[in-house]
Each structure stands twice: as C-alpha cells, then as structure tokens.
Design an enzyme around this catalytic site. Sequence first.
Site, PDB file in Angstrom:
ATOM      1  N   ASN A 151      -1.158  18.051 -21.485  1.00 11.55           N
ATOM      2  CA  ASN A 151      -1.535  17.064 -22.488  1.00 11.55           C
ATOM      3  C   ASN A 151      -1.627  17.655 -23.896  1.00 11.55           C
ATOM      4  O   ASN A 151      -2.174  17.015 -24.804  1.00 11.55           O
ATOM      5  CB  ASN A 151      -2.875  16.418 -22.113  1.00 11.55           C
ATOM      6  CG  ASN A 151      -2.764  15.570 -20.859  1.00 11.55           C
ATOM      7  OD1 ASN A 151      -1.892  14.724 -20.736  1.00 11.55           O
ATOM      8  ND2 ASN A 151      -3.649  15.820 -19.904  1.00 11.55           N
TER       9      ASN A 151
ATOM     10  N   ARG B 249      -3.285  21.116 -14.733  1.00 11.01           N
ATOM     11  CA  ARG B 249      -2.329  20.095 -15.175  1.00 11.01           C
ATOM     12  C   ARG B 249      -2.743  19.476 -16.508  1.00 11.01           C
ATOM     13  O   ARG B 249      -1.912  18.936 -17.233  1.00 11.01           O
ATOM     14  CB  ARG B 249      -2.170  19.005 -14.110  1.00 11.01           C
ATOM     15  CG  ARG B 249      -1.074  18.007 -14.478  1.00 11.01           C
ATOM     16  CD  ARG B 249      -0.679  17.087 -13.349  1.00 11.01           C
ATOM     17  NE  ARG B 249       0.391  16.189 -13.781  1.00 11.01           N
ATOM     18  CZ  ARG B 249       1.062  15.389 -12.981  1.00 11.01           C
ATOM     19  NH1 ARG B 249       0.793  15.364 -11.684  1.00 11.01           N
ATOM     20  NH2 ARG B 249       2.016  14.603 -13.454  1.00 11.01           N
TER      21      ARG B 249
ATOM     22  N   LYS C 162       7.000  22.334 -15.123  1.00 12.70           N
ATOM     23  CA  LYS C 162       6.134  21.230 -14.713  1.00 12.70           C
ATOM     24  C   LYS C 162       5.992  21.181 -13.199  1.00 12.70           C
ATOM     25  O   LYS C 162       4.901  20.902 -12.673  1.00 12.70           O
ATOM     26  CB  LYS C 162       6.659  19.904 -15.241  1.00 12.70           C
ATOM     27  CG  LYS C 162       5.679  18.761 -14.971  1.00 12.70           C
ATOM     28  CD  LYS C 162       5.941  17.523 -15.786  1.00 12.70           C
ATOM     29  CE  LYS C 162       4.827  16.501 -15.559  1.00 12.70           C
ATOM     30  NZ  LYS C 162       5.079  15.248 -16.298  1.00 12.70           N
TER      31      LYS C 162
ATOM     32  N   ARG D 186       0.806  -1.231   0.000  1.00 14.33           N
ATOM     33  CA  ARG D 186       0.000   0.000   0.000  1.00 14.33           C
ATOM     34  C   ARG D 186       0.837   1.280   0.000  1.00 14.33           C
ATOM     35  O   ARG D 186       0.355   2.340   0.395  1.00 14.33           O
ATOM     36  CB  ARG D 186      -0.988   0.007   1.179  1.00 14.33           C
ATOM     37  CG  ARG D 186      -2.008  -1.129   1.117  1.00 14.33           C
ATOM     38  CD  ARG D 186      -3.108  -0.930   2.146  1.00 14.33           C
ATOM     39  NE  ARG D 186      -4.083  -2.008   2.061  1.00 14.33           N
ATOM     40  CZ  ARG D 186      -4.052  -3.115   2.788  1.00 14.33           C
ATOM     41  NH1 ARG D 186      -3.076  -3.292   3.674  1.00 14.33           N
ATOM     42  NH2 ARG D 186      -4.979  -4.029   2.653  1.00 14.33           N
TER      43      ARG D 186
ATOM     44  N   GLU E 144       8.718  16.870 -26.239  1.00 16.28           N
ATOM     45  CA  GLU E 144       8.163  17.308 -24.951  1.00 16.28           C
ATOM     46  C   GLU E 144       8.736  18.663 -24.548  1.00 16.28           C
ATOM     47  O   GLU E 144       8.053  19.462 -23.908  1.00 16.28           O
ATOM     48  CB  GLU E 144       8.440  16.267 -23.872  1.00 16.28           C
ATOM     49  CG  GLU E 144       7.649  14.969 -24.021  1.00 16.28           C
ATOM     50  CD  GLU E 144       6.179  15.112 -23.662  1.00 16.28           C
ATOM     51  OE1 GLU E 144       5.760  16.209 -23.228  1.00 16.28           O
ATOM     52  OE2 GLU E 144       5.439  14.123 -23.824  1.00 16.28           O
TER      53      GLU E 144
END
Length: 405
Positions: A283, A279, A265, A155, A219
Amino acid sequence: MNYEEKIIEYPPVHPGTDRTFIRFYSGEPDLKAIFLDGDDDRPQRVFVTDTTVAKLPCMKDFIKEFRGGKYEEIKAEEIRIELGGEKKSVRGFRPNSKDVLVVLGAGEPFKSIEGVLEIVKAALDANGQRSTVFVGIGGGVITDMTAFASSIFKRGAHCELVPTTLLSMVDAAVGGKTGCDFDEYKNMIGSFFPAQKIHICPLFIKSLPPTEYRSGMAEVVKTALLYSKELFEKLEAAPEILDGRDDPKFAPLIEEMIRTCVSAKANVVEQDLTEKNIRMQLNLGHTFGHALETKSGLGVVPHGDGVAWGMARAADLAREIGLCSSEYASRIKKMLKSFTWETEKVHPAMRKLHQSDDEIAETIFEAMRKDKKNSSSKVRFVLQEDIEKTVITEVDEETVMKVLK
C-alpha cells in the site's frame, strides 16, 4: 450478567483456491485459442469484459463466438448500469455450450455493487453452478469485480483472470483482492478470493491509451521501490519508457518489469494472503492516493496517478518524521516528476473543487481517516527509509497536515 460459552473448532477457510497458476504468453493475445479451441469437455464459463476491451482487434475472433459468428462493436452508450437504465450489460451466448459473455461499461464509474450483481445475475440466468468458472478479461475494475462476483456466487465458484492493462498485470489481478467501490469510497466492499489461473499477455499493453499505461507504470515503480533496487535504477535512468512502449529497445525492460512485479507480489501474498502483516507494504502511496481518488471524484484521477502523488507525499512524510533523509525524499520526487506525475502538495484536481489549501488538506485527511486499513485515531502509512527498507507506522493528524498544505 453470567453466561456459558461453547466453542466450535474447525479448520480455517481458504477461499477460491489453494494455488494460482500464472501463465505468461508470447505473441499477440489470442483468447479464442486460450479458452475456446480444442476440447469442449470443460465446465461452464462466464466471461466478463468491458466495452473498451471488447472492441480491441485481438478480441474480434473471441467476441464473434458469442455473437452468432459476426462482429459488431458494442458501444458504451448501450449500457446504463449507473444511470438506472434497463440495459445493464450486453450478453452473448456461445452455440452448443453453456458459456456466456457479459460486457459491462468501462471505467471506475462502473465499479459498483450493481455491476457485480449484474455479473451474478448473468450466471444465474445461465443456470450457473459452483463449478462455473468466472473469467475476468480487462483491467483492475473488471478483474476485481469478476473475482468478487465469483466469490459470492453460491458461496464461491471458480475464477480465472486475463489482465489487459499494465496495472492489472503487475498488481490488481495478482493476490486475490476483490471488490467494488461503494458510496464514494474505493474498494470498500470485497473479499479475498484468489484466481485459479492468471493469463498474462504482455502485448495487451500496446493497445492501452497513454493514461492507462502511465497509471500502470506507477504500480511498477512502487513495486520496484519496495522489492527491487535494480529495477528502480533501470527505470530511474529511462523515463522515456513512458512514451516508448512500441520501441523494440524497451521490450526486454517491459517484460522484465512485468515478471519482476508479478514475482514480487506473488512472494508477498504467499506469506500473507489476507494482509495481516507484510502485505500491507504493497500500500505504499495508496493511503494518500486513494484519498485523492475519492475526493476528486472516482475516475477523475487515474489510480496510478493517485498512487504516484501518494508516493511523493509518503516520501515527504517519511522525511518529516525523520525516517528518511531529505536526499532520499528528493530523489523519489525527482524520479516521479521525470515520469510527468504530480508531486506537489496540492494536486491540481483538488483545486478545481476547493478554494483553499487548508480545506483541501482537511478533505484529504478525512478520507484517509476512513481508510479500511486504519485501526486507531491515527492514520496508518507505509513509509520508507530507503529503497527496499519499508516501515509501517501510524502518524498523527498534525504531522500529516504538514505534507498536505
């Protein structure tokens, strides 16, 4: 039907860590110095890399620590994780420590749930605990999978990343997105799980194949369009940087673009870690690009090439709905083309699979409709009015088809 309701209130969970330390290193990469030299009173580490990174000259001293002091190249054909073979990874153990090294196959075909579970299994076999630190050393495939494995191990363990490609330095390793591909769709399984530390050694990019370097440059261009007009104009004026990473005159610009992209970023994810609002801007080009990557066959079109083609389609779509001028759309496509990226409506990789432009357009659109970022019958896009002027909007199928065929 009647019902009674009870509410349980608790603070929101912040996965992974509440802060990330990003360290920029000068000189040749030396992972032995970063991770293994000095005080041994450290938690267990599970280092994860791939066959491509493992054979880099700068990795030899590090690899030898896990291979009995000897260096022998780990060959790609040793690993058959996607082919159902028994050997899913190559492992090494560091004497007198609990540290383990896991070497996976390289590339998008290995970015699978089986690859993630192989990392988890290595940690379990080494008696890993929640205090164990998973360290991903590689490009976006390795950093995404390692961080995802860390997020689901008991977890949630701890995570550090060493991005070795330009793409992972400026994008994939920063911001806590983790995951793997599933079926034929990119990054369909994953979590938000930021790394505690990111170690950036810019000179790793000198070891990249040309295809990987140009993939990362896409990018960089995307981030410049979103947040830095100054950087975009510098790149627009210097397309020869694509073939000039070894030229000393480009060294300052390369370092500037890495730092600018990381800072941009970082600023975005500080405000919106789980992609609820701003954010989504990151994309730009990705909705088209991911569809192309998926439908051409994962790994056929490099991620950056897909994003570059996607930015050209996004520019045409913005022009089509009257968001930007024809001059702006043309400027973007001219710049992308100067870097040798494909900007035409139909990508050559798709022509090898389908006979008609109509069939190609329908195939691409169907993949976009399944994109995890969509929330209605329309498709959500990140589009631009101009550099640093970005809009998130939904567009209907008929309009999208006009820029696909």
